[in-house]
Design an enzyme around this catalytic site. Structure first.
Site, PDB file in Angstrom:
ATOM      1  N   SER A 177       0.844  -1.182   0.000  1.00  0.00           N
ATOM      2  CA  SER A 177       0.000   0.000   0.000  1.00  0.00           C
ATOM      3  C   SER A 177       0.891   1.249   0.000  1.00  0.00           C
ATOM      4  CB  SER A 177      -0.968  -0.032   1.184  1.00  0.00           C
ATOM      5  OG  SER A 177      -1.971   0.932   1.038  1.00  0.00           O
ATOM      6  N   ASP A 442      -8.362  -5.115  -5.599  1.00  0.00           N
ATOM      7  CA  ASP A 442      -7.847  -4.050  -4.743  1.00  0.00           C
ATOM      8  C   ASP A 442      -8.537  -2.730  -5.080  1.00  0.00           C
ATOM      9  OD1 ASP A 442      -6.403  -2.288  -3.206  1.00  0.00           O
ATOM     10  OD2 ASP A 442      -4.468  -2.705  -4.156  1.00  0.00           O
TER      11      ASP A 442
END
Length: 509
Positions: A177, A442
């Site tokens: 991330s 995602d």
């Protein structure tokens, strides 16, 4: 998508496995298991880190890290995991080969591994509070410089641990991330320090108005749930944008927010399922909170029998009541004291105590990254209300938390997304020896190199792999055990890193 692999061979180097390259083109974190040898991992270490790398005279602070030398042999790489925007408690478990790609790479390469807590998160605080004055030392560049300074100065508790700097050992970065993006940015900026990296769900492009976050969920979630979610949000926007006070009040009460004054705060709460989608992990199977939310909308008692809706959903009438009952059952009856973004006296906005990840992260996104999760543009389907726009986001995330910094600043002056993308490359930089791992499910995918907005070319030195995982799912071994595309990504990452290590040589002897 064209997948190719690397041919493995055994090397005599330290008894570890390395690989020869074969040319080819490839089109926050996880639950972890307990491990049988925690004593190898759970010791807390502290590093004397500079408060300000541009002004060392300000002194140092204690930066926390965990370390494992279980698999280390002299000459092996040093693997550095940046924990990112959270407290690092328990992150020693991620260094285990039983739990993550970090541990697997350490085992495969005879490497040592470090999990480093980010400045101004958890216990790693230059100052005793998170005031705006203190937080001026919380920047992306300071974070990268922390890793550089640590790599150049740390002494590790292993054989030759005082001779493991980047000139004598290859340093490989890991992260997922935001920390995944830091991997890319740090290797790009300081290749003489960081030889390679593994970047999972790496949000390399700073984007102010990140409406694509909700859109990525909309197109990947079950079709019936998506249809009904869209219908509810469209109705919410119609009613809340009207002058019908009775209809507005009735709709607020449907969601258990009759005592919330402002409709934009109510609309913002309806983003809550987005976080549930982001939290999906493949190994947990179908009984996860996001799917329970969809079941609430799409399974209906029809004549005493549970029926599932068609792909088009049940429609607004049922979906609205089902969404409302879900919110009431999950969150109870909310008031301004719980969620108001219009009252800056509420304690959640004035709390400047350390170990407040929300406050520290808000500071970073307001100043540098954006990624404000807003409703889609008009004319585009949306599952986030258009009342949640840039103005709302900046007030509720930036101005109310940090009034001295943002209240008198023109909205166009922050965050500095153009500066960040220019300085660190964003989508436009190909960094040698960075392995990108992304997931189709995602919600952050459109800030990664696998974004639907670009055509980022994978190469043998900048490989990009896209599996069927969720956010940072490829970091965890449990996901790899149930999803073949994640297992394949991990296998290829190890092979690539081994091949790159075979080419590394010390700069000084």
């Amino acid at each position: 998508m064209l997948w190719s692999s690397l041919l493995l061979h055994t090397s005599a180097l330290f008894g570890c496995v390395y690989a020869s390259r074969q040319p080819g083109i490839h089109r926050r974190f996880l639950d972890v298991r307990d491990i049988s040898n925690p004593e190898e991992y759970n010791t807390t270490y502290w590093f004397d880190q500079l408060i300000d790398h541009s002004n060392p005279s300000l002194g140092t602070f204690k930066q926390r890290y965990f370390f494992s030398g279980e698999f280390y042999k002299p000459g092996g790489p040093i693997l550095l995991l940046n924990v990112g925007e959270q407290n690092a408690d328990g992150f020693w478990r991620i260094l285990s080969a039983n739990n993550s790609i970090v541990g697997k790479v350490a085992q495969a390469t005879c490497g040592a591994s470090i999990a480093l807590e980010h400045r101004f998160f958890g216990q790693s605080n230059p100052y005793p509070d998170l005031s705006e004055e203190s937080l001026k030392y919380l920047t992306l560049q300071q974070n990268i410089d922390d890793m550089v300074y640590l790599a150049q100065n740390i002494v590790l508790p292993v054989e030759g641990g005082n001779s493991i700097g980047p000139d004598m050992a290859p340093w490989i970065l890991f992260g997922g991330s935001y920390p995944g993006a830091v991997v890319d940015w740090a290797v790009y900026q300081r290749p003489e320090i960081f030889y390679a990296g593994y970047a999972s769900s790496a949000v390399v492009e700073a984007i102010e108005d990140f409406w694509q976050y909700g859109d990525a969920v909309r197109v990947r979630m079950p079709a019936n749930c998506s249809s009904d979610f869209q219908a509810v949000i469209a109705h919410v926007d119609d009613v809340f944008s009207s002058t019908n006070d009775l209809a507005i009040q009735a709709l607020k009460e449907t969601f258990g927010m009759g005592n919330v004054t402002y409709v934009d705060d109510v609309a913002n709460m309806l983003k809550e399922p987005m976080g549930l989608w982001q939290d999906l992990q493949q190994y947990r199977g179908p009984n996860q909170p996001f799917y329970e939310f969809c079941d609430h909308l799409e399974i209906w008692d029809v004549n005493g029998k549970n029926e599932t809706s068609p792909e088009s959903g049940w429609g607004l009438y049922h979906a609205l009541e089902a969404f409302g009952s879900y919110m009431r059952e999950t969150h109870g009856f909310l008031t301004d004291a719980d969620i108001s973004s219009h009252d800056d006296t509420l304690p959640q906005y004035r709390n400047i105590s350390v170990d407040n990840s929300e406050r520290s992260w808000n500071w970073m996104i307001c100043n540098e990254f954006g990624w404000f999760q807003t409703g889609a543009p008009k004319g585009h389907p949306t599952i986030i209300s258009r009342l949640v726009d840039i103005a709302y986001s900046k007030r509720s995330i930036c101005q109310i938390f940090f009034p001295a910094t943002f209240n008198d600043k023109p909205s166009s002056a922050y965050p500095a997304v153009n500066d960040i993308n220019t300085k660190y490359g964003g989508w436009n930089v190909h960094v040698d020896r960075v392995f990108f791992a992304n997931g189709l499910n995602d919600p952050w995918i459109d800030a990664t190199v696998s974004s639907r907005s670009i055509d980022f070319q994978s190469t043998s030195l900048t490989p990009v792999f896209l599996g069927k995982g969720s956010h940072t799912a490829d970091i965890g071994n449990e996901n790899a055990e149930v999803e073949p595309t994640i297992a394949y990504i991990q296998e290829q990452a190890i092979a690539y890193i081994q091949s790159w290590l075979a080419d590394w040589t010390p700069r000084f002897r």
